[in-house]
Design a protein around this motif. Structure first.
Motif, PDB file in Angstrom:
ATOM      1  N   ARG A  56       0.965  -1.174   0.269  1.00  0.00           N
ATOM      2  CA  ARG A  56      -0.236  -0.302  -0.223  1.00  0.00           C
ATOM      3  C   ARG A  56       0.722   1.420  -0.118  1.00  0.00           C
ATOM      4  O   ARG A  56       0.933   2.399  -0.253  1.00  0.00           O
ATOM      5  N   ARG A  57       1.914   1.518   1.165  1.00  0.00           N
ATOM      6  CA  ARG A  57       3.082   2.467   1.054  1.00  0.00           C
ATOM      7  C   ARG A  57       4.003   2.994   0.091  1.00  0.00           C
ATOM      8  O   ARG A  57       4.764   3.779   0.002  1.00  0.00           O
ATOM      9  N   THR A  58       3.985   1.581  -0.849  1.00  0.00           N
ATOM     10  CA  THR A  58       4.661   2.102  -1.789  1.00  0.00           C
ATOM     11  C   THR A  58       4.425   1.416  -3.283  1.00  0.00           C
ATOM     12  O   THR A  58       4.565   0.481  -4.006  1.00  0.00           O
ATOM     13  N   PRO A  59       4.792   3.695  -4.321  1.00  0.00           N
ATOM     14  CA  PRO A  59       3.874   3.502  -5.163  1.00  0.00           C
ATOM     15  C   PRO A  59       4.994   2.194  -6.456  1.00  0.00           C
ATOM     16  O   PRO A  59       3.938   1.802  -7.673  1.00  0.00           O
ATOM     17  N   SER A  60       6.051   1.699  -6.410  1.00  0.00           N
ATOM     18  CA  SER A  60       6.705   0.786  -7.237  1.00  0.00           C
ATOM     19  C   SER A  60       6.292  -0.456  -7.116  1.00  0.00           C
ATOM     20  O   SER A  60       6.501  -0.901  -8.020  1.00  0.00           O
ATOM     21  N   LEU A  61       5.593  -0.793  -5.914  1.00  0.00           N
ATOM     22  CA  LEU A  61       4.696  -2.093  -6.114  1.00  0.00           C
ATOM     23  C   LEU A  61       3.414  -2.294  -6.409  1.00  0.00           C
ATOM     24  O   LEU A  61       2.532  -3.680  -6.355  1.00  0.00           O
ATOM     25  N   HIS A  62       3.291  -1.393  -7.217  1.00  0.00           N
ATOM     26  CA  HIS A  62       1.672  -0.897  -7.745  1.00  0.00           C
ATOM     27  C   HIS A  62       1.618  -1.744  -9.316  1.00  0.00           C
ATOM     28  O   HIS A  62       0.993  -1.441  -9.469  1.00  0.00           O
ATOM     29  N   GLN A  63       1.667  -2.804  -8.829  1.00  0.00           N
ATOM     30  CA  GLN A  63       1.188  -3.994 -10.809  1.00  0.00           C
ATOM     31  C   GLN A  63       1.010  -5.027  -9.593  1.00  0.00           C
ATOM     32  O   GLN A  63       0.870  -5.135  -8.837  1.00  0.00           O
ATOM     33  N   PRO A  64       0.411  -5.711 -10.610  1.00  0.00           N
ATOM     34  CA  PRO A  64      -0.762  -6.881 -10.713  1.00  0.00           C
ATOM     35  C   PRO A  64       0.285  -7.649  -9.654  1.00  0.00           C
ATOM     36  O   PRO A  64      -0.497  -8.380  -9.106  1.00  0.00           O
ATOM     37  N   MET A  65       0.926  -8.579 -10.226  1.00  0.00           N
ATOM     38  CA  MET A  65       2.192  -9.614  -9.352  1.00  0.00           C
ATOM     39  C   MET A  65       1.567  -9.019  -7.576  1.00  0.00           C
ATOM     40  O   MET A  65       1.907  -9.884  -7.110  1.00  0.00           O
ATOM     41  N   TYR A  66       2.071  -7.956  -6.971  1.00  0.00           N
ATOM     42  CA  TYR A  66       1.977  -7.195  -5.943  1.00  0.00           C
ATOM     43  C   TYR A  66       0.691  -7.006  -5.273  1.00  0.00           C
ATOM     44  O   TYR A  66       0.480  -7.424  -4.373  1.00  0.00           O
ATOM     45  N   TYR A  67      -0.141  -6.743  -6.548  1.00  0.00           N
ATOM     46  CA  TYR A  67      -1.574  -7.085  -5.901  1.00  0.00           C
ATOM     47  C   TYR A  67      -1.982  -8.562  -5.930  1.00  0.00           C
ATOM     48  O   TYR A  67      -2.720  -7.900  -4.694  1.00  0.00           O
ATOM     49  N   PHE A  68      -1.488  -8.975  -6.236  1.00  0.00           N
ATOM     50  CA  PHE A  68      -2.333 -10.417  -6.295  1.00  0.00           C
ATOM     51  C   PHE A  68      -1.584 -10.695  -4.965  1.00  0.00           C
ATOM     52  O   PHE A  68      -2.406 -12.211  -4.254  1.00  0.00           O
ATOM     53  N   LEU A  69      -0.197 -10.602  -4.868  1.00  0.00           N
ATOM     54  CA  LEU A  69       0.174 -10.650  -3.485  1.00  0.00           C
ATOM     55  C   LEU A  69      -0.419 -10.491  -2.269  1.00  0.00           C
ATOM     56  O   LEU A  69      -1.096 -11.111  -0.903  1.00  0.00           O
ATOM     57  N   SER A  70      -1.278  -8.898  -2.414  1.00  0.00           N
ATOM     58  CA  SER A  70      -1.843  -8.896  -1.397  1.00  0.00           C
ATOM     59  C   SER A  70      -3.061  -9.258  -0.995  1.00  0.00           C
ATOM     60  O   SER A  70      -3.174  -9.268   0.164  1.00  0.00           O
ATOM     61  N   ILE A  71      -3.622  -9.666  -1.934  1.00  0.00           N
ATOM     62  CA  ILE A  71      -4.910 -10.282  -1.706  1.00  0.00           C
ATOM     63  C   ILE A  71      -4.666 -11.533  -1.608  1.00  0.00           C
ATOM     64  O   ILE A  71      -5.263 -12.208  -0.131  1.00  0.00           O
ATOM     65  N   LEU A  72      -3.773 -12.490  -1.214  1.00  0.00           N
ATOM     66  CA  LEU A  72      -2.566 -13.397  -0.373  1.00  0.00           C
ATOM     67  C   LEU A  72      -2.386 -13.686   1.244  1.00  0.00           C
ATOM     68  O   LEU A  72      -3.293 -14.563   1.363  1.00  0.00           O
ATOM     69  N   ALA A  73      -2.060 -12.476   0.598  1.00  0.00           N
ATOM     70  CA  ALA A  73      -1.787 -12.145   2.383  1.00  0.00           C
ATOM     71  C   ALA A  73      -3.020 -11.376   2.914  1.00  0.00           C
ATOM     72  O   ALA A  73      -2.824 -11.572   4.361  1.00  0.00           O
ATOM     73  N   LEU A  74      -4.419 -11.063   2.463  1.00  0.00           N
ATOM     74  CA  LEU A  74      -5.387 -10.699   2.873  1.00  0.00           C
ATOM     75  C   LEU A  74      -6.484 -12.272   3.558  1.00  0.00           C
ATOM     76  O   LEU A  74      -6.683 -11.716   4.532  1.00  0.00           O
ATOM     77  N   THR A  75      -5.908 -12.740   2.783  1.00  0.00           N
ATOM     78  CA  THR A  75      -6.931 -13.961   2.378  1.00  0.00           C
ATOM     79  C   THR A  75      -6.697 -15.310   3.549  1.00  0.00           C
ATOM     80  O   THR A  75      -6.541 -15.488   4.481  1.00  0.00           O
ATOM     81  N   ASP A  76      -4.327 -15.251   4.011  1.00  0.00           N
ATOM     82  CA  ASP A  76      -3.643 -15.545   5.494  1.00  0.00           C
ATOM     83  C   ASP A  76      -4.102 -14.989   5.977  1.00  0.00           C
ATOM     84  O   ASP A  76      -4.457 -15.778   7.449  1.00  0.00           O
ATOM     85  N   VAL A  77      -4.641 -13.516   6.242  1.00  0.00           N
ATOM     86  CA  VAL A  77      -5.255 -12.939   7.519  1.00  0.00           C
ATOM     87  C   VAL A  77      -6.192 -13.392   8.177  1.00  0.00           C
ATOM     88  O   VAL A  77      -6.983 -13.540   9.417  1.00  0.00           O
ATOM     89  N   GLY A  78      -7.726 -13.516   7.034  1.00  0.00           N
ATOM     90  CA  GLY A  78      -9.370 -14.156   7.095  1.00  0.00           C
ATOM     91  C   GLY A  78      -8.718 -15.657   7.765  1.00  0.00           C
ATOM     92  O   GLY A  78      -9.459 -15.858   8.630  1.00  0.00           O
ATOM     93  N   LEU A  79      -7.999 -16.504   6.997  1.00  0.00           N
ATOM     94  CA  LEU A  79      -7.536 -18.107   7.493  1.00  0.00           C
ATOM     95  C   LEU A  79      -7.151 -17.951   9.026  1.00  0.00           C
ATOM     96  O   LEU A  79      -7.530 -19.208   9.826  1.00  0.00           O
ATOM     97  N   THR A  80      -6.306 -16.611   9.336  1.00  0.00           N
ATOM     98  CA  THR A  80      -5.814 -17.609  10.702  1.00  0.00           C
ATOM     99  C   THR A  80      -6.966 -16.397  11.775  1.00  0.00           C
ATOM    100  O   THR A  80      -6.864 -17.437  12.583  1.00  0.00           O
ATOM    101  N   LEU A  81      -7.956 -15.297  11.701  1.00  0.00           N
ATOM    102  CA  LEU A  81      -8.600 -15.116  12.606  1.00  0.00           C
ATOM    103  C   LEU A  81      -9.581 -15.693  12.122  1.00  0.00           C
ATOM    104  O   LEU A  81     -10.583 -16.180  14.010  1.00  0.00           O
ATOM    105  N   SER A  82     -10.013 -17.140  11.422  1.00  0.00           N
ATOM    106  CA  SER A  82     -11.245 -17.680  11.791  1.00  0.00           C
ATOM    107  C   SER A  82     -10.775 -19.097  12.402  1.00  0.00           C
ATOM    108  O   SER A  82     -11.645 -19.919  13.280  1.00  0.00           O
TER     109      SER A  82
END
Length: 318
Positions: A56-82
């Motif tokens: 989120r805070r690094t403009p150079s990472l605003h690319q498809p590869m890192y967007y998908f990585l963010s979705i993966l990280a968000l999913t892992d947070v949800g799985l952990t909190l479950s």
């Protein structure tokens, strides 16, 4: 198909709550076991949270590869909190009770996040295929709108696939009395086997979910990497081949970390009925806890942009 503990009483009964065992055979040392479990939960939430902040805070990472990585990280947070609330309640406070409806809600989110993770890994393999096979059109193919649509399709797929599951369990008759679950969370196969009724429909639908989501995803991931390998072998120099394959190492590692435990859980539940209960419990914990812990480590070690961005986030927080 009737479970071995089928009741003679045919009146319909639904328990108000279940009792969770935790880790079978190790109940006396739950306090000690809570230390590594707490450390793993902390590592999973911290690591994936850092990835989300870094992207989120690094403009150079605003690319498809890192967007998908963010979705993966968000999913892992949800799985952990479950699983975190009930697991730590059992290990820390020996609180083993979970309401019937609360159990079904936890089960729905737990399995939904697992399906989402499988779908995200498939999307990331497609991302790598586009990046390697058509690098000049990469940004044009995976635009922000396309990524948003992929994300919505992934969530919709998981929700629609898992939505009938709680209702299929609510129609089952259970035996009166205390009903023990083999884990410190609600797993579909575990809850289903506690019913005193014909569970054929539940078994078939559970198998359908596995095959239509994780099963298809794993085959398509293999197909993606077959095409990627074919493309890489067509590159002119060995140096270009190594460079192209190196961009896939993190994703391949994440795929193995997720799918190997998934296969283990499926095999254990179908062919390991005579194994000790602790084996079932440990395999389930590996399946649910190891990927969220290891994914941030894998990407921070293998991806210098992610590693540098995470370090900058830590320095700002410090």
């Amino acid at each position: 198909m009737l479970p071995s503990h089928t009741c003679i009483n045919t009146s319909f009964f639904q328990p108000s709550a279940f009792l969770m065992i935790g880790i079978p055979g190790l109940e006396a040392v739950h306090g000690c076991i809570s230390i590594p479990f707490s450390a793993m939960y902390t590592a999973a939430l911290t690591g994936n949270g850092l990835i989300l902040l870094a992207v989120r805070r690094t403009p150079s990472l605003h690319q498809p590869m890192y967007y998908f990585l963010s979705i993966l990280a968000l999913t892992d947070v949800g799985l952990t909190l479950s699983t975190l609330p009930t697991t730590l309640a059992v290990l820390w406070f020996d609180y083993r009770l979970i309401g019937f409806n609360a159990c079904l809600v936890q089960m729905f989110f737990l399995h939904s996040f697992s399906v989402v993770e499988s779908s995200v890994l498939l999307a990331m393999s497609f991302d790598r295929f586009v990046a390697i096979s058509t690098p000049l059109h990469y940004a044009g193919v995976l635009t922000n709108n396309v990524i948003i649509r992929i994300g919505l399709a992934i969530v919709t797929r998981a929700t629609v696939s898992l939505f009938p599951l709680p209702f299929l369990l609510k129609r089952l008759n259970f035996c009166p009395g205390k009903i023990l679950l083999s884990h410190s969370f609600c797993f579909h196969a575990d809850v289903m086997k506690r019913a005193c009724a014909d569970i054929t429909v539940n078994i078939i639908y559970g198998l359908y979910i596995v095959l239509s989501t994780v099963g298809i995803d794993s085959l398509l991931v293999v197909l993606s990497y077959t095409l990627i390998l074919h493309t890489v072998m067509g590159l002119a120099s060995p140096r270009e081949r190594v460079r192209a394959l190196n961009t896939c190492v993190s994703h391949i590692s994440a795929v193995m970390v997720f799918y190997i435990p998934v296969i283990g859980v499926s095999m254990i539940h179908r062919f390991g009925r005579h194994l000790p209960p602790i084996v079932h419990a440990l395999v389930a914990y590996v399946y649910l806890m190891v990927p969220p812990v290891l994914n941030p480590i894998i990407y921070s070690v293998k991806s210098k942009p992610i590693r540098d961005a995470m370090l900058r986030v830590l320095m700002r927080q410090g």
